[in-house]
Design an enzyme around this catalytic site. Structure first.
Site, PDB file in Angstrom:
ATOM      1  N   GLU A   8     -12.917   4.680   5.081  1.00  0.00           N
ATOM      2  CA  GLU A   8     -12.901   4.049   6.388  1.00  0.00           C
ATOM      3  C   GLU A   8     -14.081   4.419   7.268  1.00  0.00           C
ATOM      4  OE1 GLU A   8      -8.968   5.352   7.113  1.00  0.00           O
ATOM      5  OE2 GLU A   8      -8.135   3.582   6.171  1.00  0.00           O
TER       6      GLU A   8
ATOM      7  N   GLN B 259       0.831  -1.202   0.000  1.00  0.00           N
ATOM      8  CA  GLN B 259       0.000   0.000   0.000  1.00  0.00           C
ATOM      9  C   GLN B 259       0.870   1.257   0.000  1.00  0.00           C
ATOM     10  OE1 GLN B 259      -2.897  -2.157   3.171  1.00  0.00           O
ATOM     11  NE2 GLN B 259      -3.357   0.002   2.906  1.00  0.00           N
TER      12      GLN B 259
ATOM     13  N   ARG C 111      -8.483  -0.447   8.121  1.00  0.00           N
ATOM     14  CA  ARG C 111      -9.548   0.368   7.535  1.00  0.00           C
ATOM     15  C   ARG C 111      -9.891   1.513   8.475  1.00  0.00           C
ATOM     16  NH1 ARG C 111     -13.880  -1.871   3.275  1.00  0.00           N
ATOM     17  NH2 ARG C 111     -14.326   0.163   2.441  1.00  0.00           N
ATOM     18  N   CYS C 112      -8.862   2.232   8.883  1.00  0.00           N
ATOM     19  CA  CYS C 112      -9.011   3.175   9.973  1.00  0.00           C
ATOM     20  C   CYS C 112      -7.790   4.068   9.979  1.00  0.00           C
ATOM     21  CB  CYS C 112      -9.110   2.359  11.263  1.00  0.00           C
ATOM     22  SG  CYS C 112      -8.585   3.164  12.755  1.00  0.00           S
TER      23      CYS C 112
END
Ligand code: FES
Ligand code: FES
Lengths: 783, 157
Positions: free
Chosen positions: A737, A220, A367-368
């Site tokens: 998110e 990523q 996801r945060c």
């Protein structure tokens, strides 16, 4: 339904994704699809114990197997100074264990062979003699005096990694002491795993003759990985090329560097042949980067009318054996200090203690945006508890305490400046959508009949887009992001960014942003990410930072290009620059819209007929340092029915109203929300990476770690309000998110609301049916 | 062992180890990398292909079991340069994000529509319950399959 890529003025429209054309044909190119000539395969030997001394490793039988090229142990790596590697959080992590293993499934040896199957065969032949040690599994116990010290390499030896705090402790405690009502709750957010469908992996391709390493990796953050690699392996950075091909989901899992990566690189350098390592799902769930594991105690104060007075939070953060989170340097507890949420607290205090245990390393932002999920879950649960104690409707309590629109930019007591929001409007939209008043009426009737129906509320505020350089860096590198734009002579555009999407649709959405600024269509703009040889430096895609940072860079780069284009247009139109107007698709002389030139015409002139004295070409590069973070928010309402016979919770409805500022592509935004809600649903009801007392992982595969299927997953209803970010070039805030951050509390609050008549005020997630079953039986209402 | 398999309409031969899984035969021997691997316990369905028109998880079928059979993979969906209605519907309805689950989803959906040309949403969800998606939350996939069913009915009609 998607609109075609040829759509003019594409910003804000549901444009068909460019990515789809290859992915629906099975022509994506994911890491494991890449095969290089002469490539070998690596498999890892892992520890069966959570804590043990290594007495001896015997690799002879493995090394003797025909087709095996190399067996690496920690000792081999230590000889090369590579037994340890730095983590992005500033800790260090063993690549292959030396002397001691600290978690079950820890990497102990690596085997490289002609095929993956052969490598696995050989790995099974590596003999390791362990002396088991007592495992420290409970993070509270880890801090007790006399607990075994896990990290003997640390000075001073302690299981406490860090203590972090924010806010005013004394003022908060005083305010709580004065408050008419104080509710105290302990809320656990268990260890979970991002589990993208594609596991992690890499291919290291080293050419001894040139000293060049090409590293294909499920990443990523390719640039950050290149820099870390230069630091770990000592390879000059310009000789490293990191390529992140199509990535099959990331959710934070693909931010860190893993031991398997380093082992593959070392093997490739030793053997002068490409080496591939791809983890199995079991390896993924047991060793590469869990999330959460936050054990939080909250005290929330209010006056008798329900106006909040103070918030105090103490947290034990279980990071496992190594702090392998990827938090920005100054934020060991991430952005947890967003914990005051959407509410106007006069004072607050939060502290977090990071702890080592004999579990897999991590603490990634799943996801945060770095511990924001934990913070949102806590404050939204606390508001529910407070509403229950006060006997107030949870919606009324929120409306009373929201930060009002006129207070923005709002300075929170824990130090953030919220950019914008209209929380009341967002919540009211959600209430209207779901028919809140009627549902409360229905609930009263059902309760009178003894039925268990609950309505859950979550009105969260997120903090994303890390981040401004004055505060945010990772390993010293500022958290800007970048875009390099080239307009070709025929008016087609190549855009390269420092981010790396994993399903978010950047190839389409960033093309929309650029096309809008340049009066083109998304079809005219090719977006490329993921190759460090070509993309400008950037910190990557996680923490919902791509749109706030790289998306902003794209808009600003396009505006720079347009500024130059305007000067060229003036030359072509033979008018003064000040007399040139841009109507969104063409430049024309002020007041004469009929006589205009398009961007394509200007682009041609930039290469064939530039104004005298002007440098030819039409390009723009921007490294965008955001002036602030962005604060997406939302109001989620959830309706559940609980079956008193089976203890099943049925999610009857879920309405999510998000405010992520300006929307680039509503179809993509909705898709992000559906996906995030589904992951939030899983966290609330299905998932936990649990351990037994010996530190054995109890959820090492998809048999035990439940990913919701299409059958369990509820139907989602989405809507939005739009409060643009005042400091972002197009007003966008980021959204990937929000649903994962905001939804777990909505589910849990709904269940608690259903069970509240039975005197239940709190249950720890995941809300497995057996937990509900126990409650129903204890209270004697099970059927 | 020598085997012969018809893959997407083409007869292909290979010499495989008895333990070779069908998914690796497809990916590594035949270079058909559209079929993915997402787990090691037969749960994710990323590897779903059609074996004699029945959807199977190709990670849990030995290559030798496919000897003499016909296999269809995602690469076989497009015919004469025309996308299968399922493929276009997935794109039209944003039924994919990272795309890793997509080939398996398409094959499972193909099998459903062959048996049940007009499925209800609940039937679609049940038919896809062996295929995990971590990105989409399934809703758009269900819509895409329902829409593809309609398009196929129109094409036939
Ligand atoms: S790879 Fe997961 S079911 Fe086959
Ligand atoms: S689209 Fe990513 S797993 Fe389904």
């Amino acid at each position: 339904m998607a609109l075609e890529l040829s759509e003019p003025r594409p910003l804000g429209k549901p444009i068909r994704r460019k990515e789809d054309a290859r992915l629906i044909r099975g022509q994506g190119r994911y890491l494991d699809d890449i095969v290089l000539p002469g490539m070998l395969h690596l498999a890892l030997v892992r520890s069966p114990y959570a804590h043990a001394r290594i007495r001896r490793i015997d690799v002879q039988r493995a090394a003797a197997l025909p087709g095996v090229h190399l067996v690496l142990t920690g000792q081999d790596l230590a000889a090369a100074g590579l037994a340890w590697m730095p983590t992005l959080a500033g800790d260090r992590q063993m690549v292959l264990a030396v002397d001691k293993v600290l978690f079950q499934y820890q990497e102990v040896a690596a085997v490289v062979a002609e095929s993956r199957a052969l490598a696995e065969d050989a790995a099974a032949l590596v003999e390791v003699d362990y002396e088991p040690l007592p495992a420290v599994v409970d993070p509270y116990r880890a801090l007790e005096p006399g607990s075994p010290i896990l990290r003997e390499d640390r000075d001073p030896p302690s299981n406490r990694i860090f203590h972090w705090e924010a806010g005013d402790r004394a003022a908060t405690e005083a305010a709580l002491a004065r408050s008419a009502v104080v509710v105290r709750e302990t809320v656990r957010m268990p260890r979970v795993h991002p589990a993208p469908l594609e596991p992690c992996g890499c291919i290291a391709d080293y050419q001894r003759a040139t000293g060049r390493l090409t590293w294909y990796v499920t990443s990523q953050a390719p640039h950050a990985h290149r820099t870390v690699l230069a630091m770990v392996a000592g390879i000059p950075e310009h000789k490293i090329r990191v390529v992140s091909p199509d990535v099959g989901g990331g959710f934070g899992n693909k931010v860190p560097v893993f031991p398997g990566y380093v082992a593959a690189i070392v093997a490739a350098m030793r053997l002068n042949r490409p080496v591939k390592w791809v983890e199995t799902r079991t390896e993924n769930l047991t060793s590469t980067n869990f999330a959460r594991d936050y054990h939080m105690t909250v005290e929330i104060g209010a006056d008798a009318d329900g106006k909040v007075t103070a918030l105090k939070v103490s947290t034990i953060a279980d990071h496992g054996a190594f702090d392998a989170a990827a938090d920005p340097t100054r934020f060991p507890a991430g952005l947890f200090s967003i914990v005051t949420g959407s509410y106007d607290f006069p004072v607050a205090f939060a502290e977090v203690d990071g702890v080592y245990t004999n579990k897999a390393p991590g603490g990634v932002a799943y996801r945060c945006s770095f511990r924001v999920t934990e913070a949102s879950f806590l404050i939204e649960r606390a508001m529910q508890s407070l509403a229950l104690r006060l006997g107030m409707d949870p919606v009324a309590l929120r409306l009373k305490n929201f930060i009002p629109p006129e207070k923005f930019p709002y300075h929170s007591p824990l130090g953030w400046t919220y950019d914008s929001g209209n929380y009341r409007a967002t919540l009211e939209r959600a209430m209207e959508r779901i028919g809140y008043a009627a549902l409360r009426q229905e609930q009263a009737e059902r309760r009178a009949r003894g039925e268990l129906m609950g309505i859950g509320v979550s009105t969260f505020t997120e903090i994303v887009g890390a981040g401004p350089s004055h505060t945010f860096d990772i390993l010293g590198i500022k958290m800007f992001d970048s875009c390099e734009l080239r307009v070709h002579p025929t008016g087609k555009v190549l855009a390269r960014l420092g981010t790396r999407h994993q399903g978010q649709g950047h190839e389409t959405t960033f093309a929309q942003v650029i096309a809008e600024e340049l009066g083109l269509t998304a079809d005219d703009v090719l977006v490329e990410e993921g190759d460090t040889d070509t993309a400008p430096y950037g910190l990557g895609t996680y923490a919902s930072r791509s749109t706030p940072t790289a998306g902003a860079a794209a808009a600003v780069a396009a505006r720079r290009v347009r500024d130059k284009a305007r000067r060229i247009a003036a030359h072509l139109l033979e008018v003064a620059e000040d007399d040139v107007e841009w109507d969104g698709t063409r430049f024309h002389p002020a007041g004469t819209p009929a006589r205009g030139v398009t961007m394509a015409e200007v682009a041609l002139a930039a290469y064939t007929n530039p104004p005298p004295g002007m440098e030819p070409g039409l390009e723009g590069t921007v490294y965008y340092d955001p002036p602030n973070l962005t604060f997406p928010n939302g109001a989620y309402l959830c309706v559940v029915d609980i079956d008193k016979g089976t203890s099943q919770v049925h999610v009857r409805r879920f309405v999510a109203v998000d405010d992520c500022g300006t929307v680039i592509n509503p179809m993509v935004v909705e898709g992000q929300i559906h996906g995030g809600l589904t992951e939030g649903f899983a966290i609330a009801f299905l998932q936990e990476i649990a351990f037994d007392e010996q530190g054995n992982c109890l959820a090492p595969n998809f048999m035990e770690y439940l990913v919701p299927t299409a059958v369990e997953t509820p139907q989602w209803e989405t809507d939005r309000t739009v409060t643009p970010s005042p400091h972002h070039p197009i007003g966008a805030k980021g959204v990937g998110e929000s649903p994962n951050v905001g939804s777990p509390a909505a589910f849990v609050n709904a269940v608690i609301d259903a069970l509240a008549p039975l005197g239940v005020t709190h249950l720890d997630i995941p809300l497995y049916p057996w937990k509900i079953w126990e409650v129903l039986h204890e209270r004697g209402v099970a059927e | 062992m020598e085997i012969a398999v018809t893959v997407n309409g083409q007869l292909r031969r290979a010499d495989v180890e008895p333990r070779t899984l069908l998914v690796y035969l497809l990916r590594e021997t035949f270079g058909l990398t559209g079929t993915h691997v997402g787990c090691d316990t037969t749960h994710c369905g990323a590897c779903t292909v059609l074996l004699d028109e029945v959807p199977v998880k190709s990670c849990t079928v030995l290559a030798v079991q496919a000897d003499g059979s016909s296999v269809m993979t995602v690469e076989g969906l497009e015919t004469d340069g025309r996308l299968h209605p399922l493929q276009s519907a997935f794109s039209d309805h944003h039924g994919l994000q990272c795309g890793y689950c997509t080939p398996g989803m398409l094959m499972a959906a193909w099998a459903l529509l062959r048996e049940t040309p007009h499925p209800q949403p609940a039937e679609i969800r049940r038919a896809l319950s062996g295929n995990l998606c971590r990105c989409t939350g399934y809703q758009n996939i269900v819509e895409a399959v329902a829409d593809a069913a309609q398009r196929m009915a129109q094409e036939v009609g």
